[in-house]
Scaffold this motif. Structure first.
Motif, PDB file in Angstrom:
ATOM      1  N   TRP A 128      26.214  34.136  37.353  1.00 28.50           N
ATOM      2  CA  TRP A 128      26.736  35.414  36.882  1.00 28.50           C
ATOM      3  C   TRP A 128      27.728  35.113  35.784  1.00 28.50           C
ATOM      4  O   TRP A 128      28.775  34.510  36.043  1.00 28.50           O
ATOM      5  N   SER A 129      27.422  35.474  34.553  1.00 30.18           N
ATOM      6  CA  SER A 129      28.364  35.189  33.474  1.00 30.18           C
ATOM      7  C   SER A 129      28.371  36.328  32.456  1.00 30.18           C
ATOM      8  O   SER A 129      27.340  36.899  32.129  1.00 30.18           O
ATOM      9  N   ASP A 159      31.425  32.545  37.227  1.00 29.17           N
ATOM     10  CA  ASP A 159      30.068  31.999  37.210  1.00 29.17           C
ATOM     11  C   ASP A 159      29.260  32.347  38.454  1.00 29.17           C
ATOM     12  O   ASP A 159      28.123  31.929  38.607  1.00 29.17           O
ATOM     13  N   ALA A 160      29.849  33.146  39.358  1.00 26.31           N
ATOM     14  CA  ALA A 160      29.123  33.540  40.573  1.00 26.31           C
ATOM     15  C   ALA A 160      29.621  34.898  41.040  1.00 26.31           C
ATOM     16  O   ALA A 160      30.784  35.255  40.838  1.00 26.31           O
ATOM     17  N   GLU A 169      32.920  40.118  45.071  1.00 27.92           N
ATOM     18  CA  GLU A 169      33.820  39.026  44.729  1.00 27.92           C
ATOM     19  C   GLU A 169      33.194  38.208  43.608  1.00 27.92           C
ATOM     20  O   GLU A 169      32.071  37.739  43.735  1.00 27.92           O
ATOM     21  N   LEU A 170      33.931  38.069  42.509  1.00 29.99           N
ATOM     22  CA  LEU A 170      33.513  37.246  41.381  1.00 29.99           C
ATOM     23  C   LEU A 170      34.356  35.981  41.408  1.00 29.99           C
ATOM     24  O   LEU A 170      35.575  36.054  41.545  1.00 29.99           O
ATOM     25  N   THR A 171      33.686  34.842  41.271  1.00 34.00           N
ATOM     26  CA  THR A 171      34.404  33.574  41.325  1.00 34.00           C
ATOM     27  C   THR A 171      33.969  32.659  40.194  1.00 34.00           C
ATOM     28  O   THR A 171      32.885  32.797  39.643  1.00 34.00           O
ATOM     29  N   PRO A 173      35.668  28.687  38.093  1.00 33.93           N
ATOM     30  CA  PRO A 173      36.676  27.632  38.170  1.00 33.93           C
ATOM     31  C   PRO A 173      38.089  28.225  38.185  1.00 33.93           C
ATOM     32  O   PRO A 173      38.520  28.846  37.221  1.00 33.93           O
ATOM     33  N   ASP A 174      38.772  28.065  39.311  1.00 35.96           N
ATOM     34  CA  ASP A 174      40.149  28.551  39.509  1.00 35.96           C
ATOM     35  C   ASP A 174      40.290  30.052  39.300  1.00 35.96           C
ATOM     36  O   ASP A 174      41.343  30.541  38.867  1.00 35.96           O
ATOM     37  N   VAL A 175      39.220  30.828  39.613  1.00 34.67           N
ATOM     38  CA  VAL A 175      39.224  32.282  39.453  1.00 34.67           C
ATOM     39  C   VAL A 175      38.612  32.936  40.683  1.00 34.67           C
ATOM     40  O   VAL A 175      37.553  32.513  41.152  1.00 34.67           O
ATOM     41  N   VAL A 176      39.294  33.959  41.195  1.00 28.06           N
ATOM     42  CA  VAL A 176      38.740  34.831  42.235  1.00 28.06           C
ATOM     43  C   VAL A 176      39.146  36.250  41.873  1.00 28.06           C
ATOM     44  O   VAL A 176      40.334  36.543  41.716  1.00 28.06           O
TER      45      VAL A 176
END
Length: 186
Positions: A128-129, A159-160, A169-171, A173-176
């Motif tokens: 997911w981007s 990216d997910a 929930e979108l996640t 690298p170091d992101v939620v």
């Protein structure tokens, strides 16, 4: 004398004239059992693929992740409101006067980012981007602008995507980024 087929494909015969341009008349296609079988098989395949959810990986709880193809009714399609987020260990503070929303529809994302509105493409073929984002250019108070900058930077790193019991929930690298369905969306 020339031999004719009687179907308008050959030379003109007595009592029948050839069409302009010498093209044969369009007639009904002859249906054979093989043609009927092929049409039936194609309809069956179309019926089996229409309305299905996109395939994806699995989550740790055995559920399906939200991956798919833009424009196909992706499972993350809908209107969402950001409830919380974390970027590089720092919390995103959402205030009632500066809502952050996300509308996912037809391979596009849009919404409000605290102060401005944004829009861009989303690719769900492998994760997911979000692509480049267009943004209006209004100025708001510094805290709202800081929220907007942090949110848009986080959205670019996602990216997910995963549907949860509570929302989306979108996640990355170091992101939620955690969203709930937006009841105020039209």
């Amino acid at each position: 004398m020339a031999r004719t087929t009687g179907r308008g494909h050959g030379p003109a015969t007595a009592g029948r004239t050839a069409r302009r341009g010498g093209r044969p008349r369009a007639g009904r296609a002859r249906r054979t059992p093989a043609t009927a079988l092929l049409v039936g098989a194609l309809l069956l395949v179309a019926a089996c693929t229409t309305g299905t959810e996109p395939t994806g990986g699995t989550t740790t709880d055995g559920g399906s992740t939200a991956t798919g193809t833009p424009g196909t009714g992706h499972r993350t399609d809908g209107a969402w409101a950001l409830t919380s987020g974390e970027v590089d260990g720092a919390a995103l503070t959402v205030t009632g006067g500066a809502p952050v929303t996300l509308l996912v529809e037809d391979g596009r994302v849009s919404g409000t980012s605290g102060c401005n509105t944004y829009t861009g493409a989303v690719d769900t073929t492998d994760g997911w981007s979000v692509g480049d984002v267009g943004l209006t250019r209004m100025a708001c108070e510094p805290a709202v602008m800081a929220l907007e900058t942090a949110y848009l930077d986080a959205l670019a790193r996602v990216d997910a995507a995963e549907l949860t019991d509570d929302g989306l929930e979108l996640t990355g690298p170091d992101v939620v980024l955690t969203f709930v369905a937006d009841p105020n969306a039209a």
